[in-house]
Write an enzyme that holds these catalytic residues in place. Structure first.
Site, PDB file in Angstrom:
ATOM      1  N   ARG A 129      -6.694  -1.483 -21.566  1.00 63.66           N
ATOM      2  CA  ARG A 129      -6.635  -2.216 -22.824  1.00 63.66           C
ATOM      3  C   ARG A 129      -6.410  -1.239 -23.970  1.00 63.66           C
ATOM      4  NH1 ARG A 129     -11.788  -5.752 -24.401  1.00 63.66           N
ATOM      5  NH2 ARG A 129     -12.662  -3.672 -24.693  1.00 63.66           N
ATOM      6  N   THR A 189      -4.918  -2.463 -30.320  1.00 64.93           N
ATOM      7  CA  THR A 189      -4.387  -3.832 -30.307  1.00 64.93           C
ATOM      8  C   THR A 189      -5.147  -4.759 -29.363  1.00 64.93           C
ATOM      9  OG1 THR A 189      -2.832  -3.387 -28.499  1.00 64.93           O
ATOM     10  CG2 THR A 189      -2.104  -2.871 -30.748  1.00 64.93           C
ATOM     11  N   ASP A 225     -19.392  -0.561 -21.170  1.00 65.68           N
ATOM     12  CA  ASP A 225     -18.147  -0.410 -20.435  1.00 65.68           C
ATOM     13  C   ASP A 225     -18.469  -0.210 -18.962  1.00 65.68           C
ATOM     14  OD1 ASP A 225     -15.944   1.326 -19.145  1.00 65.68           O
ATOM     15  OD2 ASP A 225     -14.989   0.657 -21.002  1.00 65.68           O
ATOM     16  N   ASP A 285     -17.224   3.140 -17.392  1.00 65.68           N
ATOM     17  CA  ASP A 285     -18.021   4.298 -17.817  1.00 65.68           C
ATOM     18  C   ASP A 285     -19.404   4.286 -17.174  1.00 65.68           C
ATOM     19  OD1 ASP A 285     -16.060   5.410 -19.429  1.00 65.68           O
ATOM     20  OD2 ASP A 285     -16.686   4.296 -21.211  1.00 65.68           O
TER      21      ASP A 285
END
Length: 215
Positions: free
Chosen positions: A110, A114, A206, A209
């Site tokens: 991603r 944006t 995340d 992560d």
């Protein structure tokens, strides 16, 4: 998102063991090794639900005591498609339960500015059009990457597609359902919302992560 707003193709797998393990994963103090193990364990339970309606047939076998017509899976084996990199955490657990499944990978990240998907890799079985496809990605946040991955699979001929996520945001569910109303979504929980950075709240951070200790 109230229950009345949930799409008909959404299945929430709220088994007590799933919710317990998910709570441990949400805790920011849970180390990466434990996080990975919990994700693998939850994926087994999610796989059980997504495979509930697999087509069956029978074959004649002999038990130690008698001959019988016994139930067995019908047709070609499944394809499990992991959206890299975090999808591999769900993939490993599902392969524990369905070791003969074929495996595909789609690399999509991603764009942080944006929030739009950028594809960098794709490899799936050539006969994917003849198989049920299970797409796995721990987080259904904006839905941009997942929706793009599903569309790429449809471009390859896939027709029978199911999506398995650990956590979902209402925005992501609406996005995928709008783009792909034929795809059934399985998730352990639907959280409140996305924040301004496109992360699920309260979420668990995340997933990539947390799995790999990269942050």
């Amino acid at each position: 998102m109230s229950k009345a707003d949930l799409p008909a193709n959404l299945v929430i797998v709220d088994h007590p063991l799933v919710l317990h393990k998910l709570t441990l994963m949400r805790d920011k103090h849970t180390p990466s090794a434990v996080f990975r193990q919990l994700l693998r364990e939850i994926s087994l339970l999610l796989a059980y639900e997504v495979a509930r309606d697999l087509p069956m047939t029978t074959q004649t076998i002999e038990t130690p005591l008698a001959e019988m017509e016994a139930p067995i899976l019908k047709g070609k084996k499944l394809v499990i498609v992991s959206i890299l990199r975090a999808g591999n955490g769900l993939l490993e657990g599902m392969l524990d339960l369905m070791p003969s499944a074929r495996v595909g990978h789609i690399g999509i990240y991603r764009n942080p500015d944006t929030l739009q998907p950028v594809e960098y890799y794709m490899k799936v079985p050539e006969d994917i059009a003849e198989r049920r496809v299970i797409v796995v990605d721990p987080m259904l946040a904006t839905g941009n990457s997942v929706s793009a991955a599903i569309q790429r699979l449809k471009d390859k001929g896939a027709k029978d597609i199911k999506l398995v996520c650990l956590l979902s945001a209402p925005e992501g569910i609406k996005h995928v359902n709008a783009d792909h109303p034929d795809v059934q979504i399985f998730t352990a929980a639907v959280d409140r919302k996305l924040n301004s950075h496109g992360y699920i709240v309260p979420g668990l951070g995340d997933a990539g992560d947390r799995m790999f200790g990269t942050k």
